[in-house]
Design a protein around this motif. Structure first.
Motif, PDB file in Angstrom:
ATOM      1  N   ARG A 209       0.819  -1.220   0.000  1.00 39.36           N
ATOM      2  CA  ARG A 209       0.000   0.000   0.000  1.00 39.36           C
ATOM      3  C   ARG A 209       0.850   1.266   0.000  1.00 39.36           C
ATOM      4  NH1 ARG A 209      -4.656  -0.056   4.419  1.00 39.36           N
ATOM      5  NH2 ARG A 209      -4.783   2.043   3.544  1.00 39.36           N
ATOM      6  N   SER A 210       2.146   1.109   0.018  1.00 34.80           N
ATOM      7  CA  SER A 210       3.038   2.269   0.053  1.00 34.80           C
ATOM      8  C   SER A 210       2.940   3.057  -1.254  1.00 34.80           C
ATOM      9  CB  SER A 210       4.478   1.813   0.274  1.00 34.80           C
ATOM     10  OG  SER A 210       5.376   2.900   0.152  1.00 34.80           O
ATOM     11  N   PRO A 211       2.930   4.391  -1.189  1.00 36.99           N
ATOM     12  CA  PRO A 211       2.932   5.197  -2.422  1.00 36.99           C
ATOM     13  C   PRO A 211       4.152   4.941  -3.306  1.00 36.99           C
ATOM     14  CG  PRO A 211       2.344   6.544  -0.522  1.00 36.99           C
ATOM     15  CD  PRO A 211       2.782   5.230   0.014  1.00 36.99           C
ATOM     16  N   LEU A 212       5.272   4.543  -2.703  1.00 39.22           N
ATOM     17  CA  LEU A 212       6.458   4.233  -3.497  1.00 39.22           C
ATOM     18  C   LEU A 212       6.209   3.017  -4.380  1.00 39.22           C
ATOM     19  CD1 LEU A 212       9.228   4.783  -0.792  1.00 39.22           C
ATOM     20  CD2 LEU A 212       8.590   6.327  -2.661  1.00 39.22           C
ATOM     21  N   PHE A 213       5.545   2.013  -3.813  1.00 36.38           N
ATOM     22  CA  PHE A 213       5.189   0.855  -4.645  1.00 36.38           C
ATOM     23  C   PHE A 213       4.164   1.243  -5.702  1.00 36.38           C
ATOM     24  CE2 PHE A 213       2.451  -2.799  -5.571  1.00 36.38           C
ATOM     25  CZ  PHE A 213       3.395  -3.695  -6.051  1.00 36.38           C
ATOM     26  N   GLY A 214       3.240   2.138  -5.354  1.00 38.19           N
ATOM     27  CA  GLY A 214       2.263   2.593  -6.341  1.00 38.19           C
ATOM     28  C   GLY A 214       2.908   3.308  -7.510  1.00 38.19           C
ATOM     29  N   LEU A 215       3.928   4.122  -7.229  1.00 38.59           N
ATOM     30  CA  LEU A 215       4.668   4.781  -8.300  1.00 38.59           C
ATOM     31  C   LEU A 215       5.335   3.762  -9.217  1.00 38.59           C
ATOM     32  CD1 LEU A 215       6.365   7.803  -6.494  1.00 38.59           C
ATOM     33  CD2 LEU A 215       4.820   7.941  -8.453  1.00 38.59           C
ATOM     34  N   ALA A 216       6.048   2.804  -8.607  1.00 37.31           N
ATOM     35  CA  ALA A 216       6.722   1.784  -9.409  1.00 37.31           C
ATOM     36  C   ALA A 216       5.728   0.934 -10.191  1.00 37.31           C
ATOM     37  CB  ALA A 216       7.580   0.891  -8.499  1.00 37.31           C
ATOM     38  N   LEU A 217       4.582   0.640  -9.601  1.00 38.17           N
ATOM     39  CA  LEU A 217       3.557  -0.153 -10.282  1.00 38.17           C
ATOM     40  C   LEU A 217       3.027   0.582 -11.510  1.00 38.17           C
ATOM     41  CD1 LEU A 217       1.725  -2.638 -10.364  1.00 38.17           C
ATOM     42  CD2 LEU A 217       0.142  -1.428  -8.847  1.00 38.17           C
ATOM     43  N   GLY A 218       2.765   1.883 -11.368  1.00 37.99           N
ATOM     44  CA  GLY A 218       2.273   2.651 -12.503  1.00 37.99           C
ATOM     45  C   GLY A 218       3.267   2.698 -13.654  1.00 37.99           C
ATOM     46  N   PHE A 219       4.535   2.965 -13.327  1.00 35.15           N
ATOM     47  CA  PHE A 219       5.557   2.988 -14.371  1.00 35.15           C
ATOM     48  C   PHE A 219       5.747   1.610 -14.985  1.00 35.15           C
ATOM     49  CE2 PHE A 219       7.151   6.859 -12.080  1.00 35.15           C
ATOM     50  CZ  PHE A 219       6.984   7.730 -13.144  1.00 35.15           C
ATOM     51  N   GLY A 220       5.622   0.552 -14.179  1.00 32.78           N
ATOM     52  CA  GLY A 220       5.756  -0.795 -14.717  1.00 32.78           C
ATOM     53  C   GLY A 220       4.637  -1.147 -15.689  1.00 32.78           C
ATOM     54  N   ILE A 221       3.398  -0.762 -15.362  1.00 32.24           N
ATOM     55  CA  ILE A 221       2.276  -1.007 -16.270  1.00 32.24           C
ATOM     56  C   ILE A 221       2.473  -0.257 -17.584  1.00 32.24           C
ATOM     57  CG2 ILE A 221      -0.206  -0.659 -16.588  1.00 32.24           C
ATOM     58  CD1 ILE A 221      -0.548  -1.039 -13.587  1.00 32.24           C
ATOM     59  N   ASP A 222       2.929   0.981 -17.486  1.00 36.87           N
ATOM     60  CA  ASP A 222       3.163   1.781 -18.688  1.00 36.87           C
ATOM     61  C   ASP A 222       4.257   1.165 -19.559  1.00 36.87           C
ATOM     62  OD1 ASP A 222       2.671   4.318 -20.204  1.00 36.87           O
ATOM     63  OD2 ASP A 222       4.768   4.655 -19.713  1.00 36.87           O
ATOM     64  N   ALA A 223       5.344   0.712 -18.929  1.00 37.23           N
ATOM     65  CA  ALA A 223       6.441   0.109 -19.690  1.00 37.23           C
ATOM     66  C   ALA A 223       6.007  -1.205 -20.331  1.00 37.23           C
ATOM     67  CB  ALA A 223       7.639  -0.126 -18.774  1.00 37.23           C
ATOM     68  N   ALA A 224       5.269  -2.039 -19.591  1.00 40.68           N
ATOM     69  CA  ALA A 224       4.824  -3.314 -20.139  1.00 40.68           C
ATOM     70  C   ALA A 224       3.876  -3.123 -21.308  1.00 40.68           C
ATOM     71  CB  ALA A 224       4.151  -4.137 -19.037  1.00 40.68           C
ATOM     72  N   SER A 225       2.987  -2.132 -21.219  1.00 43.08           N
ATOM     73  CA  SER A 225       2.047  -1.892 -22.319  1.00 43.08           C
ATOM     74  C   SER A 225       2.769  -1.465 -23.586  1.00 43.08           C
ATOM     75  CB  SER A 225       1.036  -0.824 -21.897  1.00 43.08           C
ATOM     76  OG  SER A 225       1.684   0.412 -21.636  1.00 43.08           O
ATOM     77  N   GLU A 226       3.771  -0.612 -23.465  1.00 40.99           N
ATOM     78  CA  GLU A 226       4.509  -0.190 -24.644  1.00 40.99           C
ATOM     79  C   GLU A 226       5.298  -1.339 -25.257  1.00 40.99           C
ATOM     80  OE1 GLU A 226       6.663   3.297 -24.929  1.00 40.99           O
ATOM     81  OE2 GLU A 226       5.218   4.576 -23.903  1.00 40.99           O
ATOM     82  N   PHE A 227       5.886  -2.182 -24.411  1.00 46.95           N
ATOM     83  CA  PHE A 227       6.625  -3.332 -24.927  1.00 46.95           C
ATOM     84  C   PHE A 227       5.700  -4.293 -25.660  1.00 46.95           C
ATOM     85  CE2 PHE A 227      10.326  -2.582 -21.995  1.00 46.95           C
ATOM     86  CZ  PHE A 227      11.275  -2.537 -23.001  1.00 46.95           C
ATOM     87  N   VAL A 228       4.516  -4.544 -25.102  1.00 51.69           N
ATOM     88  CA  VAL A 228       3.581  -5.485 -25.721  1.00 51.69           C
ATOM     89  C   VAL A 228       3.091  -4.947 -27.062  1.00 51.69           C
ATOM     90  CG1 VAL A 228       1.311  -6.549 -25.493  1.00 51.69           C
ATOM     91  CG2 VAL A 228       2.869  -6.525 -23.549  1.00 51.69           C
ATOM     92  N   MET A 229       2.709  -3.666 -27.099  1.00 49.69           N
ATOM     93  CA  MET A 229       2.205  -3.091 -28.338  1.00 49.69           C
ATOM     94  C   MET A 229       3.296  -3.018 -29.398  1.00 49.69           C
ATOM     95  SD  MET A 229      -0.947  -2.648 -27.755  1.00 49.69           S
ATOM     96  CE  MET A 229      -1.393  -1.683 -29.201  1.00 49.69           C
ATOM     97  N   THR A 230       4.518  -2.753 -28.999  1.00 47.63           N
ATOM     98  CA  THR A 230       5.619  -2.711 -29.960  1.00 47.63           C
ATOM     99  C   THR A 230       5.957  -4.110 -30.455  1.00 47.63           C
ATOM    100  OG1 THR A 230       6.527  -0.778 -28.835  1.00 47.63           O
ATOM    101  CG2 THR A 230       7.985  -1.948 -30.332  1.00 47.63           C
ATOM    102  N   ALA A 231       5.868  -5.116 -29.560  1.00 48.50           N
ATOM    103  CA  ALA A 231       6.204  -6.486 -29.933  1.00 48.50           C
ATOM    104  C   ALA A 231       5.251  -7.042 -30.991  1.00 48.50           C
ATOM    105  CB  ALA A 231       6.210  -7.386 -28.705  1.00 48.50           C
ATOM    106  N   ILE A 232       3.983  -6.694 -30.891  1.00 50.13           N
ATOM    107  CA  ILE A 232       3.025  -7.211 -31.869  1.00 50.13           C
ATOM    108  C   ILE A 232       2.976  -6.342 -33.116  1.00 50.13           C
ATOM    109  CG2 ILE A 232       1.634  -8.285 -30.081  1.00 50.13           C
ATOM    110  CD1 ILE A 232      -0.297  -6.010 -30.220  1.00 50.13           C
ATOM    111  N   GLY A 233       3.824  -5.303 -33.158  1.00 47.45           N
ATOM    112  CA  GLY A 233       3.959  -4.499 -34.370  1.00 47.45           C
ATOM    113  C   GLY A 233       2.792  -3.594 -34.672  1.00 47.45           C
ATOM    114  N   GLN A 234       2.043  -3.201 -33.634  1.00 44.93           N
ATOM    115  CA  GLN A 234       0.864  -2.379 -33.866  1.00 44.93           C
ATOM    116  C   GLN A 234       1.150  -0.885 -33.833  1.00 44.93           C
ATOM    117  OE1 GLN A 234      -2.234  -3.422 -34.682  1.00 44.93           O
ATOM    118  NE2 GLN A 234      -1.343  -5.457 -34.838  1.00 44.93           N
ATOM    119  N   LEU A 235       2.362  -0.486 -33.415  1.00 45.12           N
ATOM    120  CA  LEU A 235       2.642   0.939 -33.283  1.00 45.12           C
ATOM    121  C   LEU A 235       3.530   1.483 -34.405  1.00 45.12           C
ATOM    122  CD1 LEU A 235       3.211   1.279 -29.449  1.00 45.12           C
ATOM    123  CD2 LEU A 235       1.189   1.828 -30.766  1.00 45.12           C
TER     124      LEU A 235
END
Length: 301
Positions: free
Chosen positions: A173-199
């Motif tokens: 529940r720490s805000p520090l983990f929340g920050l890292a979680l948000g950046f991790g979701i953003d990074a994973a989404s970009e990697f997935v979309m780039t991997a499937i060649g949609q961008l």
């Protein structure tokens, strides 16, 4: 239409994130994070304004396209640099109870920054020498390279925090983990979309961009939730590392390895150079074993 609504609502979500973050105790401590949110809010407002500018004034489509292109990729590159400093700041804040491990980690971040800067300079210089590469293509390539490098750091930091958050005296529940979680979701989404060649050839208003916009909104909602949640009382003070945590032993090892050894006269070496390091580690582990045995005896008594 749904994508346009999310795009125009994004500045509002970022403003709510900024206001929620300003209410917490990390507002004064995490300066790089504060600077990133302010820049993100300003850049998103500018980009949203550029999208609506043709409806307000008469301007050629070519001019607005050029302006939006350089504004988008310029802020994309600057955001990657700011995120790097945010990740460094999050790591430093989490590792405050372990100063020696924190020192080694901050040193690693420094070397990553130097190496990334050298690679970026070489790419920019080589692109100038090659006349077939335009400034626009160089900007896109350099921005994507920086974002991908930072995205790897985001995922690595999230994995590290998820595995060690309990040993660091924090909770999920720490805000520090929340920050890292948000950046991790953003990074994973970009990697997935780039991997499937949609961008590669996606337009501004398209299905791939709509999916990315949904994920971006999820990241902002995650940050709002974490910043508005009341932080636990024990986490508002200095984090206390559990005695049985292996991180304390690694901190002792890092402290022992960080001390300079006394100088001796040069001569023929009779052993392997890593034997000194092994002796230091053995001494630290032996001392910790004695402390554990003493604590066990005390509890038994």
């Amino acid at each position: 239409m749904a994508e346009k609504i999310l795009v125009y609502l994004e500045p509002l979500f970022i403003l709510i994130v900024l206001l929620a973050f300003s209410r917490g105790r990390y507002w004064k401590q995490l300066r790089a994070t504060k600077a990133y949110f302010i820049f993100h809010f300003a850049s998103t407002c500018v980009l949203s304004f550029l999208l609506t500018l043709p409806k307000l004034v008469r301007i050629s489509e070519m001019h607005i396209d050029y302006t939006y292109f350089y504004a988008y990729w310029g802020t994309y590159l600057i955001s990657a640099v700011l995120i790097f400093f945010v990740l460094r700041e999050i790591y430093g804040e989490l590792m405050k109870p372990l100063p020696e491990i924190r020192r080694l980690g901050m040193l690693a971040f420094r070397w990553i920054m130097v190496i990334s800067g050298v690679i970026g300079f070489v790419i920019a210089f080589s692109s100038v020498l090659i006349s077939s590469h335009s400034f626009a293509s160089m900007l896109i390539y350099l921005s994507q390279l920086c974002v991908r490098s930072v995205s790897i750091l985001e995922l690595c930091l999230l994995a590290f925090i998820a595995l060690t958050i309990r040993n660091l005296g924090r909770s999920f529940r720490s805000p520090l983990f929340g920050l890292a979680l948000g950046f991790g979701i953003d990074a994973a989404s970009e990697f997935v979309m780039t991997a499937i060649g949609q961008l590669r050839n996606a337009q501004i208003w398209s299905a791939p961009e709509f999916i990315l916009q949904i994920l971006t909104t999820c990241v902002l909602v995650t940050w709002i939730t974490y910043f508005l949640l009341p932080e636990r009382q024990e986490e508002r003070e200095i984090a206390i590392i559990p005695v049985q945590s292996p991180l304390i032993r690694w901190n002792d090892v890092a402290q022992a390895l960080g001390h300079s050894t006394p100088r001796v006269a040069m001569g023929a070496s009779s052993g392997f150079f890593l034997q000194d390091v092994e002796r230091v580690v053995d001494r630290v582990l032996a001392r910790n074993s004695q402390l554990d045995a003493a604590n066990s005896g005390t509890k038994a008594g």
